[in-house]
Design a protein around this motif. Structure first.
Motif, PDB file in Angstrom:
ATOM      1  N   LEU A 238       0.823  -1.214   0.000  1.00  0.00           N
ATOM      2  CA  LEU A 238       0.000   0.000   0.000  1.00  0.00           C
ATOM      3  C   LEU A 238       0.860   1.268   0.000  1.00  0.00           C
ATOM      4  CD1 LEU A 238      -2.708  -1.144   2.579  1.00  0.00           C
ATOM      5  CD2 LEU A 238      -2.874  -1.129   0.086  1.00  0.00           C
ATOM      6  N   ILE A 239       1.956   1.259   0.752  1.00  0.00           N
ATOM      7  CA  ILE A 239       2.806   2.459   0.832  1.00  0.00           C
ATOM      8  C   ILE A 239       3.539   2.707  -0.487  1.00  0.00           C
ATOM      9  CG2 ILE A 239       4.864   3.436   1.932  1.00  0.00           C
ATOM     10  CD1 ILE A 239       3.971   2.074   4.537  1.00  0.00           C
ATOM     11  N   VAL A 240       4.234   1.695  -1.006  1.00  0.00           N
ATOM     12  CA  VAL A 240       5.004   1.907  -2.239  1.00  0.00           C
ATOM     13  C   VAL A 240       4.077   2.098  -3.438  1.00  0.00           C
ATOM     14  CG1 VAL A 240       6.984   0.631  -1.355  1.00  0.00           C
ATOM     15  CG2 VAL A 240       5.294  -0.567  -2.735  1.00  0.00           C
ATOM     16  N   GLY A 241       2.919   1.431  -3.410  1.00  0.00           N
ATOM     17  CA  GLY A 241       1.963   1.603  -4.504  1.00  0.00           C
ATOM     18  C   GLY A 241       1.400   3.009  -4.539  1.00  0.00           C
ATOM     19  N   THR A 242       1.062   3.547  -3.381  1.00  0.00           N
ATOM     20  CA  THR A 242       0.570   4.932  -3.312  1.00  0.00           C
ATOM     21  C   THR A 242       1.652   5.901  -3.746  1.00  0.00           C
ATOM     22  OG1 THR A 242      -0.912   4.348  -1.486  1.00  0.00           O
ATOM     23  CG2 THR A 242      -0.425   6.681  -1.801  1.00  0.00           C
ATOM     24  N   PHE A 243       2.857   5.715  -3.215  1.00  0.00           N
ATOM     25  CA  PHE A 243       3.990   6.588  -3.570  1.00  0.00           C
ATOM     26  C   PHE A 243       4.242   6.562  -5.079  1.00  0.00           C
ATOM     27  CE2 PHE A 243       8.573   6.717  -4.514  1.00  0.00           C
ATOM     28  CZ  PHE A 243       8.855   8.027  -4.122  1.00  0.00           C
ATOM     29  N   GLY A 244       4.273   5.385  -5.664  1.00  0.00           N
ATOM     30  CA  GLY A 244       4.602   5.268  -7.086  1.00  0.00           C
ATOM     31  C   GLY A 244       3.528   5.835  -7.992  1.00  0.00           C
ATOM     32  N   SER A 245       2.273   5.467  -7.758  1.00  0.00           N
ATOM     33  CA  SER A 245       1.200   5.936  -8.644  1.00  0.00           C
ATOM     34  C   SER A 245       0.985   7.434  -8.504  1.00  0.00           C
ATOM     35  CB  SER A 245      -0.094   5.160  -8.368  1.00  0.00           C
ATOM     36  OG  SER A 245      -0.417   5.169  -6.998  1.00  0.00           O
ATOM     37  N   LEU A 246       1.088   7.958  -7.278  1.00  0.00           N
ATOM     38  CA  LEU A 246       0.954   9.407  -7.097  1.00  0.00           C
ATOM     39  C   LEU A 246       2.121  10.147  -7.748  1.00  0.00           C
ATOM     40  CD1 LEU A 246      -0.532  11.808  -5.850  1.00  0.00           C
ATOM     41  CD2 LEU A 246       0.752  11.428  -3.733  1.00  0.00           C
ATOM     42  N   GLY A 247       3.336   9.611  -7.591  1.00  0.00           N
ATOM     43  CA  GLY A 247       4.502  10.244  -8.202  1.00  0.00           C
ATOM     44  C   GLY A 247       4.415  10.271  -9.722  1.00  0.00           C
ATOM     45  N   LEU A 248       3.994   9.151 -10.312  1.00  0.00           N
ATOM     46  CA  LEU A 248       3.849   9.098 -11.781  1.00  0.00           C
ATOM     47  C   LEU A 248       2.785  10.071 -12.264  1.00  0.00           C
ATOM     48  CD1 LEU A 248       4.079   5.264 -12.512  1.00  0.00           C
ATOM     49  CD2 LEU A 248       5.736   7.027 -13.130  1.00  0.00           C
ATOM     50  N   LEU A 249       1.707  10.175 -11.510  1.00  0.00           N
ATOM     51  CA  LEU A 249       0.631  11.093 -11.893  1.00  0.00           C
ATOM     52  C   LEU A 249       1.129  12.540 -11.861  1.00  0.00           C
ATOM     53  CD1 LEU A 249      -2.400  11.328 -12.591  1.00  0.00           C
ATOM     54  CD2 LEU A 249      -2.855  11.535 -10.135  1.00  0.00           C
ATOM     55  N   LEU A 250       1.818  12.914 -10.795  1.00  0.00           N
ATOM     56  CA  LEU A 250       2.330  14.282 -10.689  1.00  0.00           C
ATOM     57  C   LEU A 250       3.398  14.560 -11.745  1.00  0.00           C
ATOM     58  CD1 LEU A 250       2.541  14.635  -6.793  1.00  0.00           C
ATOM     59  CD2 LEU A 250       0.794  15.533  -8.345  1.00  0.00           C
ATOM     60  N   LYS A 251       4.221  13.561 -12.047  1.00  0.00           N
ATOM     61  CA  LYS A 251       5.241  13.726 -13.090  1.00  0.00           C
ATOM     62  C   LYS A 251       4.599  14.060 -14.429  1.00  0.00           C
ATOM     63  CE  LYS A 251       9.638  13.031 -11.960  1.00  0.00           C
ATOM     64  NZ  LYS A 251      10.726  13.923 -12.415  1.00  0.00           N
ATOM     65  N   ARG A 252       3.574  13.300 -14.774  1.00  0.00           N
ATOM     66  CA  ARG A 252       2.931  13.501 -16.072  1.00  0.00           C
ATOM     67  C   ARG A 252       2.175  14.826 -16.130  1.00  0.00           C
ATOM     68  NH1 ARG A 252       2.942   9.404 -19.608  1.00  0.00           N
ATOM     69  NH2 ARG A 252       3.691   7.371 -18.923  1.00  0.00           N
ATOM     70  N   ILE A 253       1.680  15.289 -14.992  1.00  0.00           N
ATOM     71  CA  ILE A 253       0.968  16.567 -14.973  1.00  0.00           C
ATOM     72  C   ILE A 253       1.940  17.743 -15.009  1.00  0.00           C
ATOM     73  CG2 ILE A 253      -0.489  18.062 -13.538  1.00  0.00           C
ATOM     74  CD1 ILE A 253      -1.887  15.541 -12.514  1.00  0.00           C
ATOM     75  N   SER A 254       3.047  17.636 -14.270  1.00  0.00           N
ATOM     76  CA  SER A 254       3.938  18.783 -14.081  1.00  0.00           C
ATOM     77  C   SER A 254       4.960  18.954 -15.203  1.00  0.00           C
ATOM     78  CB  SER A 254       4.678  18.650 -12.741  1.00  0.00           C
ATOM     79  OG  SER A 254       5.455  17.461 -12.731  1.00  0.00           O
ATOM     80  N   ASN A 255       5.283  17.893 -15.936  1.00  0.00           N
ATOM     81  CA  ASN A 255       6.275  17.981 -17.000  1.00  0.00           C
ATOM     82  C   ASN A 255       5.561  18.182 -18.342  1.00  0.00           C
ATOM     83  OD1 ASN A 255       8.141  17.172 -19.138  1.00  0.00           O
ATOM     84  ND2 ASN A 255       9.487  16.499 -17.469  1.00  0.00           N
ATOM     85  N   SER A 256       5.701  19.372 -18.917  1.00  0.00           N
ATOM     86  CA  SER A 256       4.956  19.696 -20.137  1.00  0.00           C
ATOM     87  C   SER A 256       5.352  18.795 -21.307  1.00  0.00           C
ATOM     88  CB  SER A 256       5.173  21.163 -20.513  1.00  0.00           C
ATOM     89  OG  SER A 256       6.558  21.419 -20.708  1.00  0.00           O
ATOM     90  N   GLU A 257       6.638  18.436 -21.411  1.00  0.00           N
ATOM     91  CA  GLU A 257       7.070  17.558 -22.498  1.00  0.00           C
ATOM     92  C   GLU A 257       6.482  16.163 -22.329  1.00  0.00           C
ATOM     93  OE1 GLU A 257      11.281  17.485 -23.047  1.00  0.00           O
ATOM     94  OE2 GLU A 257      11.189  15.958 -24.601  1.00  0.00           O
ATOM     95  N   LEU A 258       6.504  15.671 -21.097  1.00  0.00           N
ATOM     96  CA  LEU A 258       5.937  14.353 -20.820  1.00  0.00           C
ATOM     97  C   LEU A 258       4.425  14.351 -21.016  1.00  0.00           C
ATOM     98  CD1 LEU A 258       6.619  11.496 -19.884  1.00  0.00           C
ATOM     99  CD2 LEU A 258       6.363  12.276 -17.528  1.00  0.00           C
ATOM    100  N   ALA A 259       3.784  15.460 -20.698  1.00  0.00           N
ATOM    101  CA  ALA A 259       2.327  15.557 -20.863  1.00  0.00           C
ATOM    102  C   ALA A 259       1.918  15.378 -22.321  1.00  0.00           C
ATOM    103  CB  ALA A 259       1.827  16.895 -20.334  1.00  0.00           C
ATOM    104  N   ASN A 260       2.816  15.757 -23.242  1.00  0.00           N
ATOM    105  CA  ASN A 260       2.498  15.586 -24.665  1.00  0.00           C
ATOM    106  C   ASN A 260       2.367  14.119 -25.054  1.00  0.00           C
ATOM    107  OD1 ASN A 260       2.479  18.335 -25.213  1.00  0.00           O
ATOM    108  ND2 ASN A 260       4.694  18.398 -25.588  1.00  0.00           N
ATOM    109  N   TYR A 261       3.032  13.245 -24.298  1.00  0.00           N
ATOM    110  CA  TYR A 261       2.971  11.814 -24.577  1.00  0.00           C
ATOM    111  C   TYR A 261       1.892  11.108 -23.736  1.00  0.00           C
ATOM    112  CZ  TYR A 261       7.560  12.712 -26.584  1.00  0.00           C
ATOM    113  OH  TYR A 261       8.597  13.207 -27.327  1.00  0.00           O
ATOM    114  N   THR A 262       1.134  11.875 -22.997  1.00  0.00           N
ATOM    115  CA  THR A 262       0.165  11.285 -22.077  1.00  0.00           C
ATOM    116  C   THR A 262      -1.251  11.505 -22.589  1.00  0.00           C
ATOM    117  OG1 THR A 262       1.663  11.814 -20.238  1.00  0.00           O
ATOM    118  CG2 THR A 262      -0.584  11.205 -19.677  1.00  0.00           C
ATOM    119  N   VAL A 263      -1.976  10.425 -22.769  1.00  0.00           N
ATOM    120  CA  VAL A 263      -3.362  10.514 -23.234  1.00  0.00           C
ATOM    121  C   VAL A 263      -4.280  10.369 -22.016  1.00  0.00           C
ATOM    122  CG1 VAL A 263      -2.872   9.644 -25.542  1.00  0.00           C
ATOM    123  CG2 VAL A 263      -3.369   8.036 -23.708  1.00  0.00           C
ATOM    124  N   PRO A 264      -5.551  10.757 -22.148  1.00  0.00           N
ATOM    125  CA  PRO A 264      -6.460  10.719 -20.984  1.00  0.00           C
ATOM    126  C   PRO A 264      -6.502   9.372 -20.274  1.00  0.00           C
ATOM    127  CG  PRO A 264      -7.464  11.967 -22.759  1.00  0.00           C
ATOM    128  CD  PRO A 264      -6.190  11.414 -23.316  1.00  0.00           C
TER     129      PRO A 264
END
Length: 295
Positions: free
Chosen positions: A136-162
């Motif tokens: 539960l701890i590492v899963g929350t950390f990882g999925s939340l981190g990936l979500l924030l990465k894709r939202i905050s990085n404009s270049e990465l957001a271009n490769y991210t679909v809904p």
């Protein structure tokens, strides 16, 4: 309260049937264009980047693959996400690694709890509890981190679909509801989890906290959803590595590969383009291009 119990059985059936079905579909697909990327981990000469093609008259000679080397290389990809770490240009590896291990341990946790209940293995309860909390701890950390990465990085957001955001939010909701349940109920969380699974096995729903019900219900929905989504990529990864990257068997006249290619060349073209004549098969199309008879 009874719906999550019956949903649990349905989710397991759907998951198993669909994973087998998708695996068989991948396995029956036409021969892919093989990459033969050297050095192959299966090659005895892998340690210096060599291959059997270095040998004189290699065609009639027997070939040797060291299968264990391939299994170890594939395992490092599955369990360590080796390629993600090597090409970690967006700094995603720590989060991706955590989320994947959260998923692995979540499955292990469920299996251990079922083993405890069905086989009366109470002695493994401390291991089961630790496995669940880490998941539960590492899963929350990882999925939340990936979500924030894709939202905050404009270049990465271009490769991210809904659907990528949806998948990450889905995973985050599974881990977070379990984590909140553990934080709010403490040790009772494990009692609730075991009572819930015991209710699933006996088809007699148990009275547990709403956060625990939410956690297990989301996990059951995940089991139903996953075989239909891109999160089934672990099966595609196996075929990509073993059948596209590593398959370097020679295409000899009359061989099984030669027969597959011949069969595939007879397939009719159902689409058109300036260089493609609709209605012809692939073999005829090659002849047209060689003769430059393109209208």
């Amino acid at each position: 309260m009874g719906i999550p119990v019956y949903l649990a059985w349905l989710s397991v059936v759907v998951f198993i049937v669909m994973v087998i079905y998708r695996f068989s579909k991948f396995n029956s697909m036409p021969l892919h264009l093989r990459w033969e990327i050297y050095p192959l981990p299966l090659e005895p000469k892998h340690h210096y980047g060599g291959s059997y093609m270095e040998e004189l008259d290699y065609v009639p000679k027997p070939r040797h693959h060291i299968r264990i080397n391939g299994i170890l290389d594939m395992a490092s990809e599955v369990f360590l996400l080796k390629k993600v770490r090597e090409y970690n240009i967006y700094g995603m590896w720590p989060f991706s690694f955590s989320m994947h291990w959260g998923i692995y341990l979540l499955f292990v946790w469920m299996i251990l709890m079922l083993a405890e209940g069905v086989l009366n293995l109470g002695v493994i309860a401390p291991v089961t509890n630790v496995c669940g909390i880490i998941a539960l701890i590492v899963g929350t950390f990882g999925s939340l981190g990936l979500l924030l990465k894709r939202i905050s990085n404009s270049e990465l957001a271009n490769y991210t679909v809904p659907v990528d955001y949806f998948n990450l939010l889905f995973m985050l909701s599974i881990f977070a509801t379990g984590l909140i349940s553990w934080i709010t109920t403490g040790q009772y969380f494990f009692d609730d989890a075991r009572a819930f699974l015991a209710g699933v096995v006996s088809l007699q729903p148990a009275a547990v906290s709403s956060w625990t019900v939410a956690h297990f219900t989301l996990f059951e929905l995940f089991l139903i959803y996953m075989p239909f989504s891109k999160m089934l990529h672990y099966i595609a990864k196996y075929f990509t590595i073993d059948k596209v990257f590593w398959d370097d068997i020679l295409n000899l006249k009359g061989s099984s590969i030669d027969k597959k290619i011949t069969s595939q060349l007879s397939g009719k073209l159902t689409w058109s383009a300036p260089h493609i004549v609709q209605g012809k098969n692939w073999a005829e199309q090659v002849g047209i291009i060689d003769g430059r008879d393109i209208k």
